[in-house]
Motif scaffolding. Structure first.
Motif, short mmCIF file in Angstrom:
data_model
loop_
_atom_site.label_atom_id
_atom_site.label_comp_id
_atom_site.label_asym_id
_atom_site.label_seq_id
_atom_site.Cartn_x
_atom_site.Cartn_y
_atom_site.Cartn_z
N ALA A 44 0.64 -1.36 -0.02
CA ALA A 44 -0.13 -0.05 -0.11
C ALA A 44 1.11 1.19 -0.05
CB ALA A 44 -0.97 0.10 1.23
N HIS A 45 2.10 1.28 0.48
CA HIS A 45 2.89 2.29 0.62
C HIS A 45 4.09 2.34 -0.69
CE1 HIS A 45 1.43 4.15 4.32
NE2 HIS A 45 1.11 2.74 4.70
N GLY A 46 4.08 1.34 -1.48
CA GLY A 46 4.92 1.10 -2.49
C GLY A 46 6.47 0.59 -1.99
N LEU A 47 6.36 -0.32 -0.94
CA LEU A 47 7.63 -0.48 -0.30
C LEU A 47 7.80 -2.07 -0.21
CD1 LEU A 47 7.46 1.74 3.08
CD2 LEU A 47 8.77 1.89 0.77
N LEU A 48 6.85 -2.75 -1.04
CA LEU A 48 6.88 -4.34 -1.14
C LEU A 48 8.24 -4.61 -1.93
CD1 LEU A 48 5.80 -7.06 -0.12
CD2 LEU A 48 4.32 -7.00 -2.17
N PRO A 49 9.02 -5.51 -1.41
CA PRO A 49 10.23 -5.76 -2.82
C PRO A 49 9.71 -6.42 -3.88
CG PRO A 49 10.69 -6.51 -0.12
CD PRO A 49 9.40 -6.05 -0.24
N LYS A 50 10.16 -6.12 -5.10
CA LYS A 50 9.47 -6.46 -6.19
C LYS A 50 9.92 -8.05 -6.36
CE LYS A 50 10.33 -2.05 -8.55
NZ LYS A 50 11.19 -1.43 -9.80
N LYS A 51 10.78 -8.65 -5.70
CA LYS A 51 10.96 -10.09 -5.80
C LYS A 51 11.60 -10.50 -4.40
CE LYS A 51 15.72 -9.93 -7.79
NZ LYS A 51 16.63 -10.35 -8.69
N GLU A 52 11.13 -11.78 -4.16
CA GLU A 52 11.62 -12.54 -2.78
C GLU A 52 13.10 -12.85 -2.90
OE1 GLU A 52 8.95 -15.37 -1.69
OE2 GLU A 52 7.57 -13.85 -0.91
N GLY A 53 13.78 -12.65 -1.78
CA GLY A 53 15.12 -13.04 -1.78
C GLY A 53 16.11 -12.09 -1.52
N TRP A 54 17.41 -12.39 -1.28
CA TRP A 54 18.41 -11.35 -1.10
C TRP A 54 19.33 -11.05 -2.37
CZ3 TRP A 54 16.73 -10.47 3.37
CH2 TRP A 54 16.11 -11.42 4.20
N ASP A 55 19.68 -9.87 -2.37
CA ASP A 55 20.56 -9.69 -3.67
C ASP A 55 21.50 -8.44 -3.22
OD1 ASP A 55 21.55 -8.77 -6.04
OD2 ASP A 55 19.74 -8.59 -7.07
N GLU A 56 22.85 -8.80 -3.41
CA GLU A 56 23.76 -7.77 -2.92
C GLU A 56 23.79 -6.57 -3.82
OE1 GLU A 56 27.92 -9.62 -5.12
OE2 GLU A 56 27.65 -10.16 -3.22
N MET A 57 22.97 -6.66 -4.87
CA MET A 57 23.07 -5.62 -5.76
C MET A 57 22.08 -4.40 -5.25
SD MET A 57 25.10 -5.99 -8.19
CE MET A 57 24.70 -4.54 -9.25
N ASN A 58 21.34 -4.61 -3.97
CA ASN A 58 20.58 -3.92 -3.41
C ASN A 58 21.40 -3.00 -2.59
OD1 ASN A 58 18.02 -4.77 -4.36
ND2 ASN A 58 17.82 -6.27 -2.87
N ILE A 59 22.56 -3.29 -2.25
CA ILE A 59 23.56 -2.52 -1.51
C ILE A 59 24.40 -1.77 -2.21
CG2 ILE A 59 24.96 -2.81 0.56
CD1 ILE A 59 22.12 -3.53 1.04
N SER A 60 24.58 -0.37 -1.96
CA SER A 60 25.58 0.32 -2.60
C SER A 60 25.99 1.65 -1.65
CB SER A 60 25.02 1.05 -3.75
OG SER A 60 23.87 1.99 -3.33
#
Length: 451
Positions: A44-60
């Motif tokens: 509802a707030h646009g914060l749900l991850p687009k896919k499940e799981g962990w991805d180090e590319m999320n970190i910068s």
């Protein structure tokens, strides 16, 4: 501010994510699985991850902070990447402190009654039009989220959980908050998987009190032996105030608080609730609220979700749901039900679901905790023992630990449901106590069918 949540789906984590989003932060998050209601609320707030799981590319290195949830493991690839980049990594209690360190912080701690008492303080503040931030461990009527953080609110009210902060921060959560006003409801051994001995568990509350700034106010229940010792030890440094049960009478089936010649009808019942209410009164005194203002405002407080929550009722039967699972909570809630409805038979059903409650070494703590029930039932699922990697537990061991005449022990949810449907509930109340759901039972639907 750009903040990334590792394990955003947790109940506290997703609420903090929403709170920071509403504050204007850029919030992202990840998780390997997100359940309801977190899933819908994040979406509802646009914060749900687009896919499940962990991805180090999320970190910068563009991120200002990482907030790490307990659900993540130490070898989580996003956590490892954040550590390699030297990013600031917070547990959510640490971050709550960071966001409120210039405010007056009020913390409600103790082994039982934290959520209800925090909800009482919040209810009164809202009723009186006070602006405040908060964090509470249940969804409350009248509040959109379980966490609120703002720039301008002068007060922050936190439920002070003694459980650990994150996989890399083994500090009990409430040690982070350093409150100017604190209340402790009682100390009863819990979280055996983290605090293996009674002495180790008690010490966490001593550390909490020691963490409070000089001249802060510590409010505590004066019938708890350990809290009395703690108050005595702290009285040279802190403003120590003690409380007991508010004076009351029963009138037309309702609890009426008696205070300075006036009568205040209440919507809740039970000595434990009237003790919590008295402590909440003293807490509110410290932030400028008079006794009359408090008692008038609290009169329509109906409790927090799953804390003596009325599921269904008719003229001869009430069915209540309570979060009670530890021995002290079990006893207080069962006693409150029998006290309020002394003319009705009480059927009390509880689920052993937590690590402590399913541990053979801890189980004897439950002795006589449901003795006020006319019929007591204990349920546990052997599959949960396997999941928690605990030794098998026999029905006989459970029965001996509770040491109650007529106790029924069940391990199949369909057996329990069938048994409940066979009971004549005329002039009887049913009290359901669990931190789980009896292996997938829709308790609201069941209550409607039973009525």
């Amino acid at each position: 501010m750009r903040v990334h949540f590792i394990a955003i789906g947790g109940s506290a984590m997703h609420n903090l994510a929403i709170a920071l989003h509403l504050k204007g932060f850029t919030v992202t998050g990840s998780d390997d699985e997100v359940f309801e209601p977190s899933k819908s609320r994040l979406a509802a707030h646009g914060l749900l991850p687009k896919k499940e799981g962990w991805d180090e590319m999320n970190i910068s290195d563009e991120l200002d902070a990482i907030i790490l949830g307990m659900h993540a493991r130490k070898d989580n690839p996003e956590l490892v990447k954040a550590q390699q980049l030297g990013l600031k990594i917070y547990s959510y209690p640490e971050y709550l402190y960071e966001q409120t360190k210039d405010k007056t912080r009020v913390v409600i701690g103790g082994s039982h009654g934290k959520t209800t008492t925090t909800a009482m303080v919040m209810h009164v503040l809202k009723a009186l039009g006070k602006d405040f931030d908060y964090m509470v461990g249940a969804q409350l009527e009248g509040f959109d989220t379980m966490v609120r953080l703002t720039k301008d609110a002068p007060i922050a009210v936190f439920e002070g959980d003694e459980y650990l902060s994150s996989p890399i921060d083994l500090t009990p959560k409430f040690h982070w908050y350093k409150p100017q006003v604190a209340m402790l409801t009682g100390i009863a051994w819990d979280h055996m998987n983290v605090f293996p001995t009674w002495e180790n568990y008690i010490s966490q509350f001593t550390i909490f009190a020691d963490s409070m700034p000089d001249d802060a106010t510590l409010v505590f229940f004066n019938e708890d032996e350990e809290l009395v010792k703690l108050g005595e030890h702290q009285k040279s440094r802190l403003n120590v105030q003690e409380y007991s049960t508010l004076p009351y009478k029963k009138k037309n089936g309702k609890v009426v608080v008696l205070w300075e010649g006036n009568e205040y009808p209440m919507a809740i019942f039970g000595d434990h609730n009237l003790q919590n209410m008295n402590g909440a009164r003293l807490v509110c005194n410290q932030i400028g609220i008079s006794d009359e203002e408090f008692l008038s405002a609290i009169s329509n407080f109906e409790g927090a979700a799953k804390r003596l929550q009325l599921l269904e009722k008719n003229e001869t039967t009430h069915i209540y749901l309570d979060f009670a699972h530890s021995p002290s909570k079990l006893k207080a809630t069962t006693n409150a039900m029998k006290q309020q409805f002394s003319d009705r038979k009480l059927i009390a059903v509880m689920e052993l679901h937590t690590f402590s409650s399913l541990n053979k070494k801890f189980l004897p703590q439950y002795k006589h905790t449901m003795e006020m029930a006319d019929q007591a039932v204990v349920f546990y699922n052997p599959e949960v023992l396997k999941h928690k990697q605990l030794p098998d537990l026999s029905k006989q061991e459970v029965s001996e630990a509770f040491d109650q005449d007529g106790l029924l022990v069940m391990t199949q949810s369909d057996e329990l449901v069938s048994w409940l449907k066979e009971q004549d509930l005329t002039n009887s109340n049913l009290l359901i106590m669990t931190s789980g759901n009896f292996s997938g039972v829709d308790l609201k639907k069941l209550a409607a069918e039973l009525i």
